[in-house]
Design a protein around this motif. Structure first.
Motif, PDB file in Angstrom:
ATOM      1  N   VAL A 136       3.561  10.846   6.545  1.00  0.00           N
ATOM      2  CA  VAL A 136       4.547  10.714   7.630  1.00  0.00           C
ATOM      3  C   VAL A 136       3.850  10.710   8.987  1.00  0.00           C
ATOM      4  CG1 VAL A 136       6.537  11.806   8.749  1.00  0.00           C
ATOM      5  CG2 VAL A 136       6.414  11.680   6.252  1.00  0.00           C
ATOM      6  N   ARG A 137       2.884  11.584   9.160  1.00  0.00           N
ATOM      7  CA  ARG A 137       2.151  11.617  10.442  1.00  0.00           C
ATOM      8  C   ARG A 137       1.357  10.327  10.659  1.00  0.00           C
ATOM      9  NH1 ARG A 137       0.653  17.897   9.496  1.00  0.00           N
ATOM     10  NH2 ARG A 137       2.408  18.784  10.640  1.00  0.00           N
ATOM     11  N   LYS A 138       0.787   9.773   9.611  1.00  0.00           N
ATOM     12  CA  LYS A 138       0.046   8.518   9.732  1.00  0.00           C
ATOM     13  C   LYS A 138       1.001   7.358  10.042  1.00  0.00           C
ATOM     14  CE  LYS A 138      -3.757   6.167   9.601  1.00  0.00           C
ATOM     15  NZ  LYS A 138      -4.820   6.384  10.577  1.00  0.00           N
ATOM     16  N   LEU A 139       2.171   7.362   9.426  1.00  0.00           N
ATOM     17  CA  LEU A 139       3.169   6.334   9.739  1.00  0.00           C
ATOM     18  C   LEU A 139       3.565   6.401  11.208  1.00  0.00           C
ATOM     19  CD1 LEU A 139       5.393   6.552   6.542  1.00  0.00           C
ATOM     20  CD2 LEU A 139       4.021   4.570   7.259  1.00  0.00           C
ATOM     21  N   ARG A 140       3.745   7.624  11.725  1.00  0.00           N
ATOM     22  CA  ARG A 140       4.055   7.783  13.166  1.00  0.00           C
ATOM     23  C   ARG A 140       2.970   7.158  14.018  1.00  0.00           C
ATOM     24  NH1 ARG A 140       3.400  13.491  15.220  1.00  0.00           N
ATOM     25  NH2 ARG A 140       1.287  12.732  15.024  1.00  0.00           N
ATOM     26  N   GLU A 141       1.714   7.448  13.700  1.00  0.00           N
ATOM     27  CA  GLU A 141       0.587   6.873  14.464  1.00  0.00           C
ATOM     28  C   GLU A 141       0.624   5.347  14.444  1.00  0.00           C
ATOM     29  OE1 GLU A 141      -3.200   8.266  13.084  1.00  0.00           O
ATOM     30  OE2 GLU A 141      -2.582  10.364  13.162  1.00  0.00           O
ATOM     31  N   LYS A 142       0.853   4.790  13.265  1.00  0.00           N
ATOM     32  CA  LYS A 142       0.874   3.330  13.143  1.00  0.00           C
ATOM     33  C   LYS A 142       2.064   2.727  13.881  1.00  0.00           C
ATOM     34  CE  LYS A 142      -1.820   2.459   9.050  1.00  0.00           C
ATOM     35  NZ  LYS A 142      -2.619   1.508   9.804  1.00  0.00           N
ATOM     36  N   MET A 143       3.201   3.399  13.837  1.00  0.00           N
ATOM     37  CA  MET A 143       4.370   2.915  14.560  1.00  0.00           C
ATOM     38  C   MET A 143       4.138   2.972  16.064  1.00  0.00           C
ATOM     39  SD  MET A 143       7.324   4.723  12.230  1.00  0.00           S
ATOM     40  CE  MET A 143       8.779   3.966  12.995  1.00  0.00           C
ATOM     41  N   GLU A 144       3.539   4.045  16.540  1.00  0.00           N
ATOM     42  CA  GLU A 144       3.268   4.185  17.972  1.00  0.00           C
ATOM     43  C   GLU A 144       2.262   3.131  18.457  1.00  0.00           C
ATOM     44  OE1 GLU A 144       4.108   8.974  18.527  1.00  0.00           O
ATOM     45  OE2 GLU A 144       2.061   8.297  18.111  1.00  0.00           O
ATOM     46  N   ALA A 145       1.382   2.687  17.589  1.00  0.00           N
ATOM     47  CA  ALA A 145       0.373   1.702  17.958  1.00  0.00           C
ATOM     48  C   ALA A 145       0.930   0.273  17.984  1.00  0.00           C
ATOM     49  CB  ALA A 145      -0.817   1.770  16.999  1.00  0.00           C
ATOM     50  N   LEU A 146       2.116   0.094  17.422  1.00  0.00           N
ATOM     51  CA  LEU A 146       2.687  -1.261  17.320  1.00  0.00           C
ATOM     52  C   LEU A 146       3.186  -1.762  18.675  1.00  0.00           C
ATOM     53  CD1 LEU A 146       3.155  -3.415  15.192  1.00  0.00           C
ATOM     54  CD2 LEU A 146       5.397  -2.439  14.802  1.00  0.00           C
TER      55      LEU A 146
END
Length: 146
Positions: A136-146
């Motif tokens: 979940v934390r990695k998904l947040r990082e990837k979403m924020e980078a989009l």
């Protein structure tokens, strides 16, 4: 446009529910979503779209033939802010997030591994698709980078 993650239920778990991530990406793109990417082989798809999460959920479930939880970046950020920083998923502890499939509620389950039987995990009282806190934390990082 809103950044979303779609979390598919029961994908590539214990050899069941096989879904090819390249095909999954193509299906989401065919629905008109943009900047589509997948993360690990368990049915996590990040994308941008103008439609509401409820509309996307219905369309994804119809197209993919399986249950899906769709969450916005803001929802994932709020969820991560609720989870204590020292909760993790490692050899000492287990932290799972249950994304409720009929709604936008998310459940957090945490335990020390020394207190668990082998392969023990949460017993959710509603239908969820679950991810560990690290994912979940990695998904947040990837979403924020989009």
């Amino acid at each position: 446009m809103t950044v979303y993650v779609a979390l598919l239920r029961g994908v590539n778990v214990g050899g069941r529910g096989k879904v090819d991530m390249r095909e999954l990406k193509k299906h989401v793109e065919a629905l008109g979503c943009s900047d589509v990417s997948t993360y690990i082989n368990s049915g996590n798809v990040i994308f941008r779209d103008r439609r509401a999460a409820s509309t996307l959920t219905r369309e994804l479930e119809k197209t993919l033939g399986r249950r899906v939880a769709v969450r916005s970046l803001a929802q994932i950020q709020a969820l991560c802010a609720r989870i204590p920083d020292d909760f993790g998923n490692d050899k000492e502890q287990k932290t799972d997030i249950g994304f409720v499939l009929d709604g936008s509620r998310d459940l957090v389950w945490h335990a020390l591994r020394k207190d668990l039987a082998p392969r023990e995990g949460p017993a959710w009282d509603v239908e969820v698709t679950a991810r560990n806190v690290n994912t979940v934390r990695k998904l947040r990082e990837k979403m924020e980078a989009l």
